[in-house]
Design a protein around this motif. Sequence first.
Motif, PDB file in Angstrom:
ATOM      1  N   PRO A  17       0.838  -1.199   0.000  1.00 36.24           N
ATOM      2  CA  PRO A  17       0.000   0.000   0.000  1.00 36.24           C
ATOM      3  C   PRO A  17       0.876   1.253   0.000  1.00 36.24           C
ATOM      4  CG  PRO A  17      -0.054  -1.066   2.159  1.00 36.24           C
ATOM      5  CD  PRO A  17       0.723  -1.957   1.240  1.00 36.24           C
ATOM      6  N   SER A  18       0.291   2.329  -0.377  1.00 35.48           N
ATOM      7  CA  SER A  18       0.993   3.604  -0.448  1.00 35.48           C
ATOM      8  C   SER A  18       1.583   3.979   0.911  1.00 35.48           C
ATOM      9  CB  SER A  18       0.009   4.690  -0.900  1.00 35.48           C
ATOM     10  OG  SER A  18       0.586   5.955  -0.775  1.00 35.48           O
ATOM     11  N   PRO A  19       2.814   4.512   0.936  1.00 34.62           N
ATOM     12  CA  PRO A  19       3.386   4.955   2.217  1.00 34.62           C
ATOM     13  C   PRO A  19       2.605   6.122   2.812  1.00 34.62           C
ATOM     14  CG  PRO A  19       4.782   5.648   0.379  1.00 34.62           C
ATOM     15  CD  PRO A  19       3.727   4.742  -0.185  1.00 34.62           C
ATOM     16  N   TRP A  20       1.832   6.803   1.983  1.00 37.46           N
ATOM     17  CA  TRP A  20       1.046   7.940   2.478  1.00 37.46           C
ATOM     18  C   TRP A  20      -0.086   7.479   3.377  1.00 37.46           C
ATOM     19  CZ3 TRP A  20       4.168  11.592   1.907  1.00 37.46           C
ATOM     20  CH2 TRP A  20       4.950  11.725   0.763  1.00 37.46           C
ATOM     21  N   LEU A  21      -0.478   6.202   3.277  1.00 39.84           N
ATOM     22  CA  LEU A  21      -1.523   5.678   4.158  1.00 39.84           C
ATOM     23  C   LEU A  21      -1.073   5.712   5.612  1.00 39.84           C
ATOM     24  CD1 LEU A  21      -2.934   2.584   2.257  1.00 39.84           C
ATOM     25  CD2 LEU A  21      -4.169   4.623   2.972  1.00 39.84           C
ATOM     26  N   ARG A  22       0.196   5.368   5.853  1.00 43.97           N
ATOM     27  CA  ARG A  22       0.722   5.399   7.227  1.00 43.97           C
ATOM     28  C   ARG A  22       0.891   6.829   7.720  1.00 43.97           C
ATOM     29  NH1 ARG A  22       3.978   1.342   4.901  1.00 43.97           N
ATOM     30  NH2 ARG A  22       5.540   2.939   4.535  1.00 43.97           N
ATOM     31  N   LEU A  23       1.315   7.722   6.835  1.00 43.27           N
ATOM     32  CA  LEU A  23       1.568   9.107   7.216  1.00 43.27           C
ATOM     33  C   LEU A  23       0.273   9.892   7.397  1.00 43.27           C
ATOM     34  CD1 LEU A  23       3.707  11.315   7.674  1.00 43.27           C
ATOM     35  CD2 LEU A  23       3.591  11.791   5.225  1.00 43.27           C
ATOM     36  N   LEU A  24      -0.708   9.626   6.566  1.00 42.36           N
ATOM     37  CA  LEU A  24      -1.966  10.376   6.584  1.00 42.36           C
ATOM     38  C   LEU A  24      -3.157   9.422   6.686  1.00 42.36           C
ATOM     39  CD1 LEU A  24      -1.048  12.816   3.674  1.00 42.36           C
ATOM     40  CD2 LEU A  24      -1.018  13.328   6.113  1.00 42.36           C
ATOM     41  N   PRO A  25      -3.275   8.689   7.794  1.00 44.58           N
ATOM     42  CA  PRO A  25      -4.381   7.731   7.911  1.00 44.58           C
ATOM     43  C   PRO A  25      -5.726   8.437   7.958  1.00 44.58           C
ATOM     44  CG  PRO A  25      -3.302   7.990  10.021  1.00 44.58           C
ATOM     45  CD  PRO A  25      -2.490   8.771   9.018  1.00 44.58           C
ATOM     46  N   GLY A  26      -6.706   7.847   7.318  1.00 40.46           N
ATOM     47  CA  GLY A  26      -8.059   8.393   7.357  1.00 40.46           C
ATOM     48  C   GLY A  26      -8.316   9.522   6.386  1.00 40.46           C
ATOM     49  N   ILE A  27      -7.313   9.953   5.641  1.00 42.21           N
ATOM     50  CA  ILE A  27      -7.516  11.019   4.654  1.00 42.21           C
ATOM     51  C   ILE A  27      -7.742  10.350   3.309  1.00 42.21           C
ATOM     52  CG2 ILE A  27      -6.472  12.986   3.475  1.00 42.21           C
ATOM     53  CD1 ILE A  27      -5.014  13.614   6.053  1.00 42.21           C
ATOM     54  N   SER A  28      -8.812  10.727   2.657  1.00 44.92           N
ATOM     55  CA  SER A  28      -9.158  10.085   1.398  1.00 44.92           C
ATOM     56  C   SER A  28      -8.070  10.325   0.353  1.00 44.92           C
ATOM     57  CB  SER A  28     -10.499  10.600   0.870  1.00 44.92           C
ATOM     58  OG  SER A  28     -10.343  11.890   0.338  1.00 44.92           O
ATOM     59  N   PRO A  29      -7.886   9.395  -0.571  1.00 47.54           N
ATOM     60  CA  PRO A  29      -6.877   9.564  -1.619  1.00 47.54           C
ATOM     61  C   PRO A  29      -7.103  10.826  -2.443  1.00 47.54           C
ATOM     62  CG  PRO A  29      -7.672   7.316  -1.600  1.00 47.54           C
ATOM     63  CD  PRO A  29      -8.534   8.087  -0.644  1.00 47.54           C
ATOM     64  N   LYS A  30      -8.362  11.213  -2.621  1.00 49.19           N
ATOM     65  CA  LYS A  30      -8.649  12.421  -3.402  1.00 49.19           C
ATOM     66  C   LYS A  30      -8.191  13.676  -2.669  1.00 49.19           C
ATOM     67  CE  LYS A  30     -12.298  10.200  -5.841  1.00 49.19           C
ATOM     68  NZ  LYS A  30     -13.568   9.611  -5.678  1.00 49.19           N
ATOM     69  N   ARG A  31      -8.201  13.665  -1.362  1.00 52.91           N
ATOM     70  CA  ARG A  31      -7.799  14.806  -0.542  1.00 52.91           C
ATOM     71  C   ARG A  31      -6.301  14.774  -0.220  1.00 52.91           C
ATOM     72  NH1 ARG A  31     -10.124  18.436   2.799  1.00 52.91           N
ATOM     73  NH2 ARG A  31      -9.079  18.860   4.748  1.00 52.91           N
ATOM     74  N   ALA A  95      -4.156   6.543  -6.964  1.00 47.64           N
ATOM     75  CA  ALA A  95      -4.091   7.280  -5.699  1.00 47.64           C
ATOM     76  C   ALA A  95      -2.648   7.549  -5.304  1.00 47.64           C
ATOM     77  CB  ALA A  95      -4.806   6.488  -4.604  1.00 47.64           C
ATOM     78  N   ARG A  96      -1.797   6.576  -5.501  1.00 49.20           N
ATOM     79  CA  ARG A  96      -0.381   6.749  -5.157  1.00 49.20           C
ATOM     80  C   ARG A  96       0.245   7.854  -6.005  1.00 49.20           C
ATOM     81  NH1 ARG A  96       3.772   2.101  -3.811  1.00 49.20           N
ATOM     82  NH2 ARG A  96       1.824   1.302  -3.021  1.00 49.20           N
ATOM     83  N   ALA A  97      -0.038   7.854  -7.301  1.00 45.97           N
ATOM     84  CA  ALA A  97       0.511   8.881  -8.188  1.00 45.97           C
ATOM     85  C   ALA A  97      -0.039  10.254  -7.832  1.00 45.97           C
ATOM     86  CB  ALA A  97       0.207   8.544  -9.643  1.00 45.97           C
ATOM     87  N   ARG A  98      -1.344  10.326  -7.502  1.00 45.67           N
ATOM     88  CA  ARG A  98      -1.931  11.617  -7.110  1.00 45.67           C
ATOM     89  C   ARG A  98      -1.250  12.178  -5.873  1.00 45.67           C
ATOM     90  NH1 ARG A  98      -7.034   9.224  -8.181  1.00 45.67           N
ATOM     91  NH2 ARG A  98      -7.401   9.098  -5.950  1.00 45.67           N
ATOM     92  N   ALA A  99      -0.897  11.318  -4.923  1.00 51.84           N
ATOM     93  CA  ALA A  99      -0.218  11.775  -3.708  1.00 51.84           C
ATOM     94  C   ALA A  99       1.157  12.344  -4.049  1.00 51.84           C
ATOM     95  CB  ALA A  99      -0.094  10.627  -2.710  1.00 51.84           C
ATOM     96  N   TRP A 100       1.937  11.614  -4.830  1.00 50.71           N
ATOM     97  CA  TRP A 100       3.268  12.084  -5.218  1.00 50.71           C
ATOM     98  C   TRP A 100       3.179  13.357  -6.062  1.00 50.71           C
ATOM     99  CZ3 TRP A 100       7.472  10.881  -2.816  1.00 50.71           C
ATOM    100  CH2 TRP A 100       7.597   9.647  -2.194  1.00 50.71           C
ATOM    101  N   MET A 101       2.190  13.400  -6.958  1.00 50.54           N
ATOM    102  CA  MET A 101       2.028  14.601  -7.781  1.00 50.54           C
ATOM    103  C   MET A 101       1.617  15.797  -6.924  1.00 50.54           C
ATOM    104  SD  MET A 101       0.458  13.372 -11.439  1.00 50.54           S
ATOM    105  CE  MET A 101      -0.848  12.353 -10.785  1.00 50.54           C
ATOM    106  N   GLY A 102       0.794  15.567  -5.896  1.00 51.61           N
ATOM    107  CA  GLY A 102       0.417  16.651  -4.991  1.00 51.61           C
ATOM    108  C   GLY A 102       1.634  17.220  -4.283  1.00 51.61           C
ATOM    109  N   LEU A 103       2.487  16.336  -3.786  1.00 49.44           N
ATOM    110  CA  LEU A 103       3.703  16.785  -3.110  1.00 49.44           C
ATOM    111  C   LEU A 103       4.601  17.559  -4.072  1.00 49.44           C
ATOM    112  CD1 LEU A 103       5.413  16.755  -0.531  1.00 49.44           C
ATOM    113  CD2 LEU A 103       6.402  14.601  -1.331  1.00 49.44           C
ATOM    114  N   ALA A 104       4.824  17.015  -5.249  1.00 48.75           N
ATOM    115  CA  ALA A 104       5.671  17.690  -6.244  1.00 48.75           C
ATOM    116  C   ALA A 104       5.065  19.016  -6.676  1.00 48.75           C
ATOM    117  CB  ALA A 104       5.887  16.777  -7.456  1.00 48.75           C
ATOM    118  N   TYR A 105       3.747  19.072  -6.789  1.00 42.61           N
ATOM    119  CA  TYR A 105       3.070  20.311  -7.154  1.00 42.61           C
ATOM    120  C   TYR A 105       3.338  21.401  -6.113  1.00 42.61           C
ATOM    121  CZ  TYR A 105      -0.670  23.594  -8.239  1.00 42.61           C
ATOM    122  OH  TYR A 105      -1.372  24.728  -8.527  1.00 42.61           O
TER     123      TYR A 105
END
Length: 166
Positions: A17-31, A95-105
Amino acid sequence: MSSQPSGPSQPGRTERPSPWLRLLPGISPKRRGFVLAWWGFTLTFGGMRLLTWLIHIDVAGVGDMEAGGVHLHHYVWGILLLIVVGAAGLVERSARARAWMGLAYGVGVALIIDEAALLISLEDVYWDTEGGLSIGIAIAVIAVAGSVLALTRGRRASRADQDDDA
């Protein structure tokens, strides 16, 4: 969670699973991409201000980036990063790509906003009084985006959103 075919060097390996799940639990992938963009912006802006201050006070080993004797301002890297994020967004929607793209953005926008005063005046006013415009814009972006994220925090990730994380 889907499994990938296992190769000779990876017996029984399944997709993590995405590493962002551990860092941001409970936050939807879209958010999640928006939250990471805000963090990326805030940390990059602060980091660039620190780095440029170290260059300004002439700390040994810290200096401007140059190519062919021409100083490369960090807004150039921000523009290039936003080009990559935009192109990636056209082809990748996981969802994983959206998270990385959000950070890079967020990182790319911070690199540009940090030199907004230079881009507006077309002069290197980073340490002049006019350079405070960049700081004002960045603080406004951090405050407004953080407030919007806090005020719209309402819902936790639904089961369907969590399945999108794999």
